[in-house]
Write an enzyme that holds these catalytic residues in place. Sequence first.
Site: not given
Ligand code: GLP
Length: 251
Positions: A143, A67, A136, A138
Amino acid sequence: MKVIILENYDEVSREAARIIARQVLRKPASVLGLATGSTPEGTYANLARMCDEGLISFQEVVSYNLDEYVGLKPEHEQSYSYFMKQKLFDHIDIRPENTHLLSGIAEDVQRECDAYEMAIDRSGGIDLQLLGIGGNGHIAFNEPSDAFAPSTHRVKLDERTCADNARFFDRVEDVPSHALSMGIGSIMRARSILLLATGKNKAEAIRNTVQGPVTPQVPASVLQLHPDVTLLIDAEAASLLLAQTEAESNA
Ligand code: GLP
């Protein structure tokens, strides 16, 4: 779904790097699906070290990231393009032309998303998809919603996601409101999936992913249907999972 519970973040990072290294050693021209966020940083550091030590090479590897934020140029310090260069690509021998990220500044968004799906197909599909998970539930930027997105698309970010990711920006208002993201369908088409989660703030999402119903309200729960998924999680992320298992076995 295989759930491996390790002690802490460092162990998760080391094991994740080993799994990715095995994939690349078995198939040097692997197509890897890559993730951002703080969770995979340790994994990338381990891969960079293994590459430096001559244990693995990414010369033939092709990568696709999950993404990108809408509106951020690749040079923006909070863009995922910048993150990938800083955390991985600049430290391994992958060919820049073999790395793919969605463009957050594409004028024709639909065209950008369609071209990304076609490029993944042309590369032969993703062999191993690395995932983090949002608080959440995702995955990528899919989402919680009423339906699973079949392919790469533009998404509006949840309030919780913006709040979670605000730590990377000066102010919460600076977090982009939209992103381009591979869909649940794009992720499910990967031949194998490795999801990493560490820390208490992921415990509820992990419990819902593993033990809850398959529902687009918890996007990661769809992974229950994939034939080859490994969850590498630490004790904290597993804490609610264990609580439920213990309660069940005491019943
Ligand atoms: C973002 C990314 C996700 C990732 C998430 C969790 O939203 N788009 O791909 O899994 O963050 O991030 P973190 O690893 O910093 O908790």
